[in-house]
Write a protein that holds these residues in place. Structure first.
Motif, PDB file in Angstrom:
ATOM      1  N   PRO A   1       2.453 -29.097  19.128  1.00 55.09           N
ATOM      2  CA  PRO A   1       2.903 -29.689  20.402  1.00 55.09           C
ATOM      3  C   PRO A   1       1.747 -30.094  21.310  1.00 55.09           C
ATOM      4  O   PRO A   1       1.861 -31.053  22.079  1.00 55.09           O
ATOM      5  N   ASP A   2       0.618 -29.411  21.216  1.00 53.08           N
ATOM      6  CA  ASP A   2      -0.512 -29.770  22.085  1.00 53.08           C
ATOM      7  C   ASP A   2      -1.354 -30.904  21.507  1.00 53.08           C
ATOM      8  O   ASP A   2      -2.390 -31.267  22.054  1.00 53.08           O
ATOM      9  N   GLY A   3      -0.946 -31.452  20.365  1.00 56.97           N
ATOM     10  CA  GLY A   3      -1.668 -32.581  19.792  1.00 56.97           C
ATOM     11  C   GLY A   3      -2.683 -32.196  18.729  1.00 56.97           C
ATOM     12  O   GLY A   3      -3.234 -33.064  18.051  1.00 56.97           O
ATOM     13  N   GLU A   4      -2.946 -30.900  18.592  1.00 54.01           N
ATOM     14  CA  GLU A   4      -3.889 -30.496  17.548  1.00 54.01           C
ATOM     15  C   GLU A   4      -3.261 -30.690  16.168  1.00 54.01           C
ATOM     16  O   GLU A   4      -2.040 -30.741  16.029  1.00 54.01           O
ATOM     17  N   SER A   5      -4.120 -30.771  15.136  1.00 55.92           N
ATOM     18  CA  SER A   5      -3.621 -31.057  13.787  1.00 55.92           C
ATOM     19  C   SER A   5      -3.392 -29.788  12.982  1.00 55.92           C
ATOM     20  O   SER A   5      -4.177 -28.837  13.056  1.00 55.92           O
ATOM     21  N   TYR A   6      -2.298 -29.793  12.214  1.00 52.01           N
ATOM     22  CA  TYR A   6      -2.040 -28.757  11.219  1.00 52.01           C
ATOM     23  C   TYR A   6      -2.225 -29.403   9.860  1.00 52.01           C
ATOM     24  O   TYR A   6      -1.688 -30.484   9.607  1.00 52.01           O
ATOM     25  N   VAL A   7      -3.006 -28.781   8.965  1.00 47.07           N
ATOM     26  CA  VAL A   7      -3.086 -29.291   7.591  1.00 47.07           C
ATOM     27  C   VAL A   7      -2.959 -28.124   6.622  1.00 47.07           C
ATOM     28  O   VAL A   7      -3.399 -27.008   6.908  1.00 47.07           O
ATOM     29  N   ARG A   8      -2.353 -28.398   5.489  1.00 49.35           N
ATOM     30  CA  ARG A   8      -2.186 -27.360   4.458  1.00 49.35           C
ATOM     31  C   ARG A   8      -2.304 -28.007   3.086  1.00 49.35           C
ATOM     32  O   ARG A   8      -1.704 -29.065   2.831  1.00 49.35           O
ATOM     33  N   LEU A   9      -3.096 -27.407   2.217  1.00 48.83           N
ATOM     34  CA  LEU A   9      -3.152 -27.851   0.824  1.00 48.83           C
ATOM     35  C   LEU A   9      -1.976 -27.217   0.102  1.00 48.83           C
ATOM     36  O   LEU A   9      -1.946 -25.992  -0.068  1.00 48.83           O
ATOM     37  N   ALA A  10      -1.018 -28.015  -0.302  1.00 50.13           N
ATOM     38  CA  ALA A  10       0.164 -27.488  -0.990  1.00 50.13           C
ATOM     39  C   ALA A  10      -0.021 -27.616  -2.501  1.00 50.13           C
ATOM     40  O   ALA A  10       0.886 -28.052  -3.227  1.00 50.13           O
ATOM     41  N   CYS A  11      -1.208 -27.308  -2.970  1.00 50.78           N
ATOM     42  CA  CYS A  11      -1.517 -27.389  -4.394  1.00 50.78           C
ATOM     43  C   CYS A  11      -2.700 -26.464  -4.656  1.00 50.78           C
ATOM     44  O   CYS A  11      -3.418 -26.096  -3.716  1.00 50.78           O
ATOM     45  N   ASP A  12      -2.885 -26.126  -5.917  1.00 50.32           N
ATOM     46  CA  ASP A  12      -3.956 -25.193  -6.276  1.00 50.32           C
ATOM     47  C   ASP A  12      -5.255 -25.984  -6.506  1.00 50.32           C
ATOM     48  O   ASP A  12      -5.294 -26.897  -7.331  1.00 50.32           O
ATOM     49  N   VAL A  13      -6.297 -25.620  -5.796  1.00 47.58           N
ATOM     50  CA  VAL A  13      -7.570 -26.341  -5.968  1.00 47.58           C
ATOM     51  C   VAL A  13      -8.669 -25.423  -6.496  1.00 47.58           C
ATOM     52  O   VAL A  13      -9.791 -25.877  -6.730  1.00 47.58           O
ATOM     53  N   ALA A  14      -8.355 -24.150  -6.695  1.00 49.51           N
ATOM     54  CA  ALA A  14      -9.399 -23.204  -7.126  1.00 49.51           C
ATOM     55  C   ALA A  14      -9.990 -23.643  -8.461  1.00 49.51           C
ATOM     56  O   ALA A  14      -9.269 -24.002  -9.397  1.00 49.51           O
ATOM     57  N   ALA A  15     -11.306 -23.676  -8.528  1.00 46.14           N
ATOM     58  CA  ALA A  15     -12.055 -24.035  -9.737  1.00 46.14           C
ATOM     59  C   ALA A  15     -11.782 -25.471 -10.199  1.00 46.14           C
ATOM     60  O   ALA A  15     -11.954 -25.793 -11.366  1.00 46.14           O
ATOM     61  N   LYS A  16     -11.312 -26.302  -9.280  1.00 47.61           N
ATOM     62  CA  LYS A  16     -11.041 -27.703  -9.640  1.00 47.61           C
ATOM     63  C   LYS A  16     -11.869 -28.645  -8.780  1.00 47.61           C
ATOM     64  O   LYS A  16     -12.250 -28.309  -7.649  1.00 47.61           O
ATOM     65  N   SER A  17     -12.089 -29.823  -9.331  1.00 44.99           N
ATOM     66  CA  SER A  17     -12.725 -30.887  -8.552  1.00 44.99           C
ATOM     67  C   SER A  17     -11.648 -31.562  -7.703  1.00 44.99           C
ATOM     68  O   SER A  17     -10.565 -31.869  -8.206  1.00 44.99           O
TER      69      SER A  17
END
Ligand SMILES: O=P(O)(O)OC[C@H]1O[C@@H](O)[C@H](O)[C@@H]1O
Length: 343
Positions: free
Chosen positions: A45-61
């Motif tokens: 609500p204050d305009g700041e951004s929320y981001v989330r990686l909804a995938c597995d990135v461990a040990a990946k490029s």
């Protein structure tokens, strides 16, 4: 922290699109660059951004895909995602930015100005391990390595533009609107066996340009094709296009690499032209030249332990001459490789 350029070849890369870049990311996946990964983004609500990686990135490029046209809007989300991927164990985080922003303020034109190309390069270099881009506006910089501290792959769309012109325009006269464009127009003209001319531009301001023409009387009867790297305010192309009919030419066709087309520039340019095409480095209705295969193949070659071996080992879809030329340093023919950075 710098990841070695070839460290990420052990697993299938995860391709993540920043909002608005889904089509390019899908095209990369279709070309074989990796598998799509999902993200969530929203604004608090204050305009700041929320981001989330909804995938597995461990040990990946991780390949984060974001055109950097209008970069101020999405920059924080981009670096938040890069940082999240790194902290969740990605082996390397590569920014795929088919259009690279903030290349044009490359010096102080007036006292006190920020040299934003340098600052932006430092910010990107501190968030990513590697950068892949197409035709960055290297006006007064000799190469991206003069600016960016991370390894970079610099690709070129001119051979793809040449292919479109050869297939679509009979008897073309390739015209560059200013001296900077000489490098592209001469190479494109040589590739398709057409004549070319270079105009002279005097820039008076952000939106105020003046274009001077050489004597083109020996080219009368040819179809003019204006070729440029960027259409931003569109005024460079507009000024060049509106002067051609009074010289006895047809309305020009236009082929640009990066079709930003700010504000109403496209609607002001269109009536002055025949066809207007751009690459898909910036999403726009004029997109007619896809860059995803160029990027995918260049990554495959640059990341391979032996580029020569891979180049000759791609039986299913061998590169054709056009793709090959865009991947190689243009107009030279070295295989693509990561340049710059601290190994
Ligand atoms: O005239 P606009 O479209 O604003 O700006 C694009 C032009 O400005 C130059 O830096 C580019 O190379 C291109 O010729």
């Amino acid at each position: 922290m710098m990841a070695p350029a070839t460290a990420q070849m052990t697993s299938v890369p995860v391709i993540i699109a920043l909002p608005g870049n889904e089509a390019f990311a899908q095209a990369l996946a279709n070309a074989g660059a990796g598998e799509l990964g999902a993200i969530e983004t929203r604004s608090f609500p204050d305009g700041e951004s929320y981001v989330r990686l909804a995938c597995d990135v461990a040990a990946k490029s991780v390949l984060l895909v974001s055109t950097l046209a209008r970069p101020d809007e999405g920059f924080l989300r981009l670096v938040f995602l890069a940082d999240a991927a790194r902290s969740l164990g990605a082996t390397a985080v590569t920014l795929i930015a088919p259009y690279l922003a903030y290349m044009r303020q490359d010096r102080r034109f007036r006292s006190g100005e920020a040299i934003t190309s340098r600052t932006f390069a430092r910010l990107i270099s501190s968030s990513f391990d590697r950068l892949v881009t197409v035709d960055p506006h290297l006006h007064r910089y000799p190469a991206l390595s003069a600016l960016y501290e991370i390894p970079a792959l610099t690709l070129h769309a001119a051979p793809l533009l040449a292919e479109w012109i050869a297939a679509s325009v009979a008897d073309p006269l390739i015209i560059g609107p200013d001296e900077e464009s000489e490098q592209w127009v001469s190479a494109i003209a040589a590739k398709i066996g057409a004549p070319h001319a270079v105009l002279r531009k005097i820039r008076h301001g952000d939106r105020d340009v003046e274009i001077a023409f050489p004597d083109l009387s020996s080219s009368s009867g040819l179809q003019p094709v204006l070729v440029d790297d960027i259409a931003s305010s569109g005024n460079t192309l507009i000024e060049a296009a509106r002067k051609l009919p009074p010289l006895g030419f047809a309305r020009p066709d236009v082929a640009v690499v990066h079709g930003i087309f700010a504000g109403d520039s496209y609607t002001r340019l269109a009536p002055l032209c025949g066809r207007i095409v751009s690459s898909d480095s910036v999403s726009h209705p004029s997109n007619a030249i896809g860059l995803a295969r160029l990027v995918t193949d260049a990554l495959a070659i640059a990341d391979a332990p032996d580029p020569e071996l891979v180049r000759h080992r791609r039986p299913p879809e061998p590169l054709d001459d056009v793709e090959r030329a865009g991947i190689d340093s243009f107009p030279a023919s070295d295989p693509p490789s990561w340049t710059g950075g601290v190994e």
